[in-house]
Write an enzyme that holds these catalytic residues in place. Structure first.
Site, PDB file in Angstrom:
ATOM      1  N   GLY A 249      81.642  28.219  21.177  1.00 33.76           N
ATOM      2  CA  GLY A 249      81.422  27.104  20.269  1.00 33.76           C
ATOM      3  C   GLY A 249      81.695  25.712  20.782  1.00 33.76           C
ATOM      4  O   GLY A 249      81.437  24.739  20.074  1.00 33.76           O
ATOM      5  N   GLU A 294      84.376  33.148  24.428  1.00 39.79           N
ATOM      6  CA  GLU A 294      82.960  33.448  24.697  1.00 39.79           C
ATOM      7  C   GLU A 294      82.096  32.201  24.735  1.00 39.79           C
ATOM      8  O   GLU A 294      81.195  32.042  23.917  1.00 39.79           O
ATOM      9  CB  GLU A 294      82.411  34.348  23.586  1.00 39.79           C
ATOM     10  CG  GLU A 294      83.002  35.715  23.565  1.00 39.79           C
ATOM     11  CD  GLU A 294      82.582  36.509  22.343  1.00 39.79           C
ATOM     12  OE1 GLU A 294      82.633  37.737  22.424  1.00 39.79           O
ATOM     13  OE2 GLU A 294      82.219  35.904  21.311  1.00 39.79           O
ATOM     14  N   PRO A 295      82.341  31.313  25.670  1.00 41.92           N
ATOM     15  CA  PRO A 295      81.503  30.116  25.727  1.00 41.92           C
ATOM     16  C   PRO A 295      80.108  30.431  26.263  1.00 41.92           C
ATOM     17  O   PRO A 295      79.966  31.196  27.223  1.00 41.92           O
ATOM     18  CB  PRO A 295      82.263  29.209  26.707  1.00 41.92           C
ATOM     19  CG  PRO A 295      83.105  30.131  27.529  1.00 41.92           C
ATOM     20  CD  PRO A 295      83.366  31.363  26.722  1.00 41.92           C
ATOM     21  N   GLY A 296      79.114  29.897  25.627  1.00 38.06           N
ATOM     22  CA  GLY A 296      77.735  30.049  26.102  1.00 38.06           C
ATOM     23  C   GLY A 296      77.180  28.677  26.441  1.00 38.06           C
ATOM     24  O   GLY A 296      76.987  28.324  27.599  1.00 38.06           O
ATOM     25  N   CYS A 365      49.701  23.879  17.941  1.00 35.78           N
ATOM     26  CA  CYS A 365      48.895  23.454  16.800  1.00 35.78           C
ATOM     27  C   CYS A 365      49.737  23.394  15.539  1.00 35.78           C
ATOM     28  O   CYS A 365      49.523  24.177  14.613  1.00 35.78           O
ATOM     29  CB  CYS A 365      47.736  24.418  16.613  1.00 35.78           C
ATOM     30  SG  CYS A 365      46.402  23.986  17.690  1.00 35.78           S
ATOM     31  N   GLU A 366      50.708  22.541  15.520  1.00 42.77           N
ATOM     32  CA  GLU A 366      51.370  22.234  14.266  1.00 42.77           C
ATOM     33  C   GLU A 366      52.164  20.934  14.377  1.00 42.77           C
ATOM     34  O   GLU A 366      52.720  20.626  15.443  1.00 42.77           O
ATOM     35  CB  GLU A 366      52.218  23.389  13.744  1.00 42.77           C
ATOM     36  CG  GLU A 366      53.380  23.835  14.560  1.00 42.77           C
ATOM     37  CD  GLU A 366      54.079  25.006  13.848  1.00 42.77           C
ATOM     38  OE1 GLU A 366      53.573  26.137  13.995  1.00 42.77           O
ATOM     39  OE2 GLU A 366      55.081  24.773  13.146  1.00 42.77           O
TER      40      GLU A 366
HETATM   41  N1  LLP Z   1      80.146  34.381  20.515  1.00 42.45           N
HETATM   42  C1  LLP Z   1      79.438  34.685  19.417  1.00 42.45           C
HETATM   43  C2  LLP Z   1      79.800  35.867  18.633  1.00 42.45           C
HETATM   44  C3  LLP Z   1      78.361  33.899  19.024  1.00 42.45           C
HETATM   45  O1  LLP Z   1      77.682  34.209  17.931  1.00 42.45           O
HETATM   46  C4  LLP Z   1      78.007  32.775  19.817  1.00 42.45           C
HETATM   47  C5  LLP Z   1      76.874  31.940  19.453  1.00 42.45           C
HETATM   48  C6  LLP Z   1      78.771  32.494  20.959  1.00 42.45           C
HETATM   49  C7  LLP Z   1      79.837  33.317  21.273  1.00 42.45           C
HETATM   50  C8  LLP Z   1      78.467  31.352  21.876  1.00 42.45           C
HETATM   51  O2  LLP Z   1      78.609  30.114  21.269  1.00 42.45           O
HETATM   52  P1  LLP Z   1      78.401  28.781  22.122  1.00 42.45           P
HETATM   53  O3  LLP Z   1      79.565  28.663  23.087  1.00 42.45           O
HETATM   54  O4  LLP Z   1      77.123  28.904  22.842  1.00 42.45           O
HETATM   55  O5  LLP Z   1      78.396  27.711  21.120  1.00 42.45           O
HETATM   56  N2  LLP Z   1      70.597  28.856  18.612  1.00 42.45           N
HETATM   57  C9  LLP Z   1      71.630  27.911  18.203  1.00 42.45           C
HETATM   58  C10 LLP Z   1      73.014  28.397  18.576  1.00 42.45           C
HETATM   59  C11 LLP Z   1      73.369  29.729  17.968  1.00 42.45           C
HETATM   60  C12 LLP Z   1      74.729  30.200  18.397  1.00 42.45           C
HETATM   61  C13 LLP Z   1      74.893  31.642  18.062  1.00 42.45           C
HETATM   62  N3  LLP Z   1      76.126  32.207  18.457  1.00 42.45           N
HETATM   63  C14 LLP Z   1      71.340  26.569  18.858  1.00 42.45           C
HETATM   64  O6  LLP Z   1      70.339  26.457  19.549  1.00 42.45           O
HETATM   65  O7  LLP Z   1      72.072  25.624  18.658  1.00 42.45           O
END
Ligand code: LLP
Length: 441
Positions: A249, A294-296, A365-366
């Protein structure tokens, strides 16, 4: 390393990423093109890993949330950097396994894991499954029994923390499809249920309070609430969780409305979490849990940019100017979905001062197919190379073949070298699974 070090303007006035001139990249690989800087990704993985190592006695692990960007190469990098991964589907797990990633270091998420995904995960020897439903507990228990194993699991809980972010990415408010509430007794009941299952080994709890969050306080509050809950369960059921997974997050920079956080800043987020864990454990007399984050987005988001070629330009007098590019919502659906904001640069004229606000339109096309509105640019011309910054997270992973456009290829850059990590699609890829029944021939 931070965004400003990843990107620079070279002597030709061209934007550069990871030592590669973006105009050269566009010429060599074509556009649209996703470009990722390997050094940035590695530096982010390392800072989280090292902080757990040094400041939490190595009693934990970083899990890269691969929903942000999933392809074989990213799991190979995660493996080399000794970080685990969070996978959220059989497909992500398969991709990881194909890349030689050890499934033991994978945590499987999802609010409705399919029976076939659970069975596949156990076949792969998945490390941990994060349970989010009674049906899942039953299925994992059954599948584990069939295989004569006891499966490690966590329970996804909802501590009721409302994080300041876009409503669509809040996941821990009371009305959420994710988790069991710690506040209405459902998390406790589910804990008893899981503890009663012979082939499940409940390691602890997981929560994820949302995405693109900047306030440290939201994370700290979640830690406090989770530890209070763990203490309650210890009192009520005599079960003390050994593992606490705090989800991801951390926010990233998209435009100057967002804070620019450097690697040390992200270290600061993790330090705040660790401190909150230490304080909470002291307060509730709990053993320090094995800590997972769990950083993404913060690992890959600012590491990536997308390069486009400017095509049609439509200036509607007294209304607005549309600058169309050769991509669109099929490679970046985030404006269409969340009205997300981005920063654009003309990569071939990166030193020129912005002088007008334009809407960057895609080729679908939108009307809603926009990359952004009110983007500040120098006067764009057809043929310019446009870079949209901070597209590393949730762009490629959310891309589609809408309008039968190609999902752009992905190039990994590192110290001036560039190579494909996802090859370009071709027309034949688009029809590969199409079938014409005989009666239609
Ligand atoms: N762990 C869990 C269980 C999650 O559901 C998520 C993200 C993460 C970790 C990673 O979170 P992060 O560090 O990336 O913020 N598609 C949306 C974001 C959806 C996030 C879903 N879960 C966007 O483009 O903003």
């Amino acid at each position: 390393m931070n965004t400003r070090e990843t990107l620079k303007v070279n002597e030709k006035g061209h934007l550069e990423i990871g030592g590669c001139d973006c105009v050269d990249l566009a010429n060599k690989f074509g556009t649209p093109l996703y470009v990722f800087d390997e050094a940035y990704i590695r530096s982010m993985m390392r800072v989280y890993r090292d902080t757990i190592e040094k400041e939490y006695a190595g009693n934990g692990m970083v899990l890269y949330a691969s929903k942000a960007f999933s392809c074989e190469a990213i799991y190979a990098i995660a493996r080399q950097e000794k970080v685990g991964v969070d996978v959220v589907s059989g497909g992500e797990l398969y991709t990881a396994v194909q890349a030689g990633f050890d499934a033991k270091n994978a945590y499987m998420h999802g609010n409705n894991k399919l029976p076939r995904e659970i069975s596949y995960a156990l076949d792969c020897g998945i490390g941990t499954i994060v349970l989010d439903a009674y049906t899942e507990a039953d299925l994992v228990d059954e599948e584990a029994k069939k295989r004569g194993i006891v499966q490690d699991v966590l329970i996804r809980i909802n501590p009721g923390v409302e994080a300041h972010t876009h409503a669509y990415v809040q996941t821990a408010t009371t009305d959420s499809k994710f988790g069991f509430s710690t506040q209405d007794g459902t998390a406790q009941s589910f804990t008893s249920y899981v503890l009663s299952k012979k082939n499940l080994n409940l390691k602890g709890y997981h929560c994820h309070i949302g995405s693109q969050i900047f306030e440290k306080q939201s994370f700290v509050l979640a830690v406090e609430k989770n530890l209070r809950f763990i203490a309650q369960i210890k009192d009520a059921l005599g079960y003390e969780a050994q593992t606490l997974n705090l989800g991801g997050g951390f926010g990233i920079w998209y435009t100057d409305e967002d804070a620019k956080i450097d690697v040390n800043g992200y270290k600061g987020y993790l330090q705040a979490l660790i401190q909150a864990v230490n304080v909470g454990c002291e307060q509730y007399s709990l053993k320090k849990p094995y800590l997972l984050i769990e950083p993404g987005r913060s690992i890959v988001g600012e590491a990536g940019i997308t390069l486009y070629t400017v095509g049609a330009i439509k200036d509607i007098p007294n209304v607005k100017k549309y600058v169309a590019i050769d991509g669109g919502m099929f490679d970046n659906p985030r404006y269409a979905l969340y009205q997300s904001k981005y920063t654009a640069i003309l990569a071939n004229r990166a030193n020129e001062a912005p002088c007008e606000l334009v809407s960057v339109a895609g080729k679908c096309c939108e009307s809603g197919d926009l990359i952004g509105v009110n983007l500040n640019l120098p006067k764009a011309q057809s043929g310019d190379i446009m870079a949209i910054l901070s597209t590393g997270a949730y762009n490629y992973s959310m891309a589609s073949n809408y309008n039968r456009n190609f999902i752009p290829p992905v190039v990994l850059v590192n110290e001036g070298n560039a190579e494909y990590i996802v090859k370009p699609q071709t027309y034949s890829d688009l029809v590969r699974n199409d079938v014409i029944p005989d009666r239609l021939k």
